[in-house]
Scaffold this active site. Structure first.
Site, short mmCIF file in Angstrom:
data_model
loop_
_atom_site.label_atom_id
_atom_site.label_comp_id
_atom_site.label_asym_id
_atom_site.label_seq_id
_atom_site.Cartn_x
_atom_site.Cartn_y
_atom_site.Cartn_z
N HIS A 157 5.86 3.58 6.85
CA HIS A 157 5.60 2.14 6.81
C HIS A 157 6.89 1.36 7.07
O HIS A 157 6.89 0.33 7.73
CB HIS A 157 5.06 1.72 5.43
CG HIS A 157 3.70 2.27 5.12
ND1 HIS A 157 2.79 1.60 4.36
CD2 HIS A 157 3.11 3.44 5.46
CE1 HIS A 157 1.68 2.33 4.25
NE2 HIS A 157 1.87 3.45 4.89
N ASP A 187 3.50 -5.51 4.22
CA ASP A 187 2.79 -4.25 4.41
C ASP A 187 1.39 -4.35 3.83
O ASP A 187 1.15 -5.07 2.87
CB ASP A 187 3.55 -3.14 3.67
CG ASP A 187 3.04 -1.77 4.02
OD1 ASP A 187 3.69 -1.11 4.83
OD2 ASP A 187 1.98 -1.36 3.50
N TRP A 194 15.02 16.58 7.17
CA TRP A 194 14.94 15.38 8.00
C TRP A 194 15.52 15.65 9.39
O TRP A 194 16.65 16.12 9.50
CB TRP A 194 15.69 14.21 7.35
CG TRP A 194 15.47 12.92 8.08
CD1 TRP A 194 16.28 12.36 9.02
CD2 TRP A 194 14.35 12.04 7.97
NE1 TRP A 194 15.73 11.18 9.49
CE2 TRP A 194 14.54 10.96 8.85
CE3 TRP A 194 13.18 12.05 7.19
CZ2 TRP A 194 13.63 9.91 9.00
CZ3 TRP A 194 12.28 11.00 7.33
CH2 TRP A 194 12.51 9.95 8.22
N1 UDP Z 1 10.60 11.16 10.75
C1 UDP Z 1 11.82 11.51 11.23
N2 UDP Z 1 12.32 12.72 10.87
C2 UDP Z 1 11.65 13.58 10.06
C3 UDP Z 1 10.37 13.21 9.58
C4 UDP Z 1 9.88 12.00 9.95
O1 UDP Z 1 12.47 10.76 11.98
O2 UDP Z 1 12.15 14.67 9.79
C5 UDP Z 1 10.05 9.84 11.10
C6 UDP Z 1 9.06 9.94 12.25
O3 UDP Z 1 9.75 9.90 13.48
C7 UDP Z 1 8.17 8.73 11.99
C8 UDP Z 1 8.17 8.63 10.48
O4 UDP Z 1 9.33 9.30 10.02
O5 UDP Z 1 8.74 7.58 12.55
C9 UDP Z 1 6.96 9.28 9.85
O6 UDP Z 1 5.84 8.48 10.03
P1 UDP Z 1 4.42 9.07 10.35
O7 UDP Z 1 3.49 7.90 10.47
O8 UDP Z 1 4.46 9.95 11.53
O9 UDP Z 1 4.03 9.98 9.12
P2 UDP Z 1 4.22 9.86 7.50
O10 UDP Z 1 5.58 10.28 7.19
O11 UDP Z 1 3.93 8.44 7.13
O12 UDP Z 1 3.19 10.82 6.98
#
Ligand code: UDP
Length: 497
Positions: free
Chosen positions: A29, A132, A359
């Site tokens: 978000h 949000d 990450w």
């Molecule tokens: N993300 C990242 N590195 C990671 C894991 C996630 O940069 O190791 C970022 C991804 O690129 C995205 C966000 O975190 O922009 C995750 O959002 P998403 O809607 O895909 O999934 P959520 O984490 O909300 O389940």
């Protein structure tokens, strides 16, 4: 005596639109909302992001750079009640929870921020608030101040349409068994699902159902909604959403590629620590052929059970294709640690796989020419990022609206191969078993990464969407026009107020 500069500043602030952004502290978000804030600033709006200290650290560098370039952008930090909810300092984001208890404490701490947020709304006297969808109460805050509230939704129009239909018609309740499929009523295409794939709070009424109902209801009471999507991706559902809900919405995505242009911005987005200059994963990817590597990531929150990690490891290894896998670990499982260490060592030796812990700089990785596809949990940001990079996907939805997004990828856009996930569950309520076995994983990886006609066509369609994603944010494109039209509308609203 008022100086000339003061007069000029007053005149400017009178005309300048002043917008507050309130992101919810979870990467899926927060990342798109911070980027949207920066986008508004780059289009001449004076913007303020309200958040807590540890969350601000994940994006402040980008804000400082924008500020030094002359944009009117700043962060307003408020304290997180760590002591009161029993958390250590710095744990302020949903992604920091490594146990179900922590998840509850963090969510509770976020709820406790409401009074501080409201005080700031009054102090800062914005012309508009963008909040949000997890903050439904901000509809009333905006009404009290006599200003518009824009609802920021961080998923697809498609998923919102499905969710709306399921909440209204409850089609899953008429089935005799969980393995039978039902059709989602009111959609222009035939979309089928089984009851266990429906979001938990929509399938059966539980303590969170009321909370989510309030969130979606707040959309209909808002001035309008902002969607990080783009017309060319899901125009049918953009229209359906607008006609069903009867409110205005602005489609302004994909915001990420609009703002994060250079590698440094892409690398450090959404993360506190700077990326190393020559990361190992980059050297590893540079040694691979174009489109030969699969990127595997389940977003920022999901943590898989040990048995599932084992199946996935074997599935990837036996597929014969190279991969980069991002693993988020759970606390205190020695068995798991030693299995994964062993696996990592083996993959390093045979150069088949590269593991990134916790990450990854996802935007940079997806852009690398060696990447040929992604295994995704169908989080909306990951989908947009994969589409922007022109990559087809293996869909492995886990929780919330991700199963709906899967249908968009597989049945509507035809750029996804489903792994066959059956049950909608967040990691905190998953059992010990593996939901998907190694054989299924091998099958879909071979299909997506191989040279079959089906895979070639998916790749072609994904590239076409990537081109559209680039055009829509250029001057004259749909998203570009929508953003400038929205800002103009908010400005004329300010003048008329
Ligand atoms: N993300 C990242 N590195 C990671 C894991 C996630 O940069 O190791 C970022 C991804 O690129 C995205 C966000 O975190 O922009 C995750 O959002 P998403 O809607 O895909 O999934 P959520 O984490 O909300 O389940």
């Amino acid at each position: 005596r008022t100086s000339y500069i003061e007069k000029a500043m007053k005149a400017q602030s009178h005309h300048q639109l002043n917008v507050l952004f309130l992101p919810y502290p979870t990467p899926g978000h927060m990342i798109p909302m911070v980027v949207t804030t920066r986008l508004f600033a780059k289009h001449g709006v004076s913007v303020t992001i309200i958040t807590t200290q540890a969350n601000a650290l994940t994006f402040q560098k980008a804000i400082d750079v924008d500020f030094s370039c002359g944009y009117h952008i700043r962060t307003q930090v408020i304290p997180f009640p760590a002591d009161q909810v029993g958390l250590p300092d710095g744990v302020e984001n949903i992604k920091d929870s490594t146990t179900p208890e922590m998840l509850g404490q963090i969510s509770h701490g976020i709820l406790m921020l409401k009074d501080q947020f409201e005080l700031l709304f009054q102090d800062l006297q914005p012309d508009c608030i963008v909040t949000d969808f997890c903050y439904p109460w901000t509809v009333e805050s905006a009404a009290k101040l006599g200003i518009p509230r824009l609802f920021f939704y961080s998923s697809s129009y498609f998923s919102n349409c499905v969710s709306h239909s399921i909440r209204k018609h409850r089609p899953h309740e008429s089935l005799v068994s969980d393995t039978h499929k039902f059709t989602i009523p009111g959609l222009p295409q035939r979309i089928e699902m089984t009851p266990p794939q429906v979001a938990e709070w929509e399938r059966t009424k539980n303590e969170t159902t009321g909370y989510f109902d309030a969130m979606f209801e707040s959309e209909t009471k808002s001035y309008g909604a902002l969607y990080n999507s783009f017309h060319e991706l899901e125009s049918v559902y953009e229209q359906l959403h607008q006609s069903t809900l009867g409110i205005k919405s602005w489609t302004i995505g994909p915001v990420s590629s609009w703002v994060n242009k250079d590698d440094r911005q892409k690398a450090n987005r959404g993360h506190k620590e700077d990326l190393e200059l020559e990361p190992q994963w980059l050297n590893w990817l540079n040694s691979k052929q174009n489109e030969s590597v699969l990127y595997v990531c389940f977003g920022s929150l999901m943590r898989l059970p040990h048995a599932q990690l084992v199946e996935l490891a074997h599935g990837l290894e036996h597929s014969g294709h190279s991969f980069i896998w991002v693993i988020r670990k759970k606390d205190g499982n020695e068995n798991e640690d030693s299995f994964l260490q062993e696996f990592e060592k083996k993959m390093k030796e045979n150069k088949k796989g590269f593991i990134i812990w916790n990450w990854a700089p996802q935007l940079l990785i997806l852009d690398h020419p060696a990447i040929g596809g992604m295994v995704t949990h169908c989080g909306w940001n990951s989908i947009l990022e994969s589409v922007s990079a022109g990559l087809p996907m293996i869909t492995w939805p886990m929780f919330a609206e991700q199963f709906y997004n899967e249908k968009l990828l597989v049945d509507v856009l035809k750029i996804g191969v489903p792994v066959g996930a059956k049950e909608n569950k967040f990691w905190t309520s998953l059992g010990e078993d593996a939901a998907v076995g190694r054989e299924e994983i091998v099958k879909v990886v071979v299909l997506l990464m191989g040279s079959s006609q089906e895979s070639k066509e998916m790749r072609k369609r994904a590239r076409k969407l990537s081109d559209a994603a680039k055009r829509t944010i250029e001057e004259g494109g749909h998203s570009y026009n929508n953003l400038t039209q929205l800002i103009d509308e908010l400005k004329s609203l300010k003048i008329s107020m």
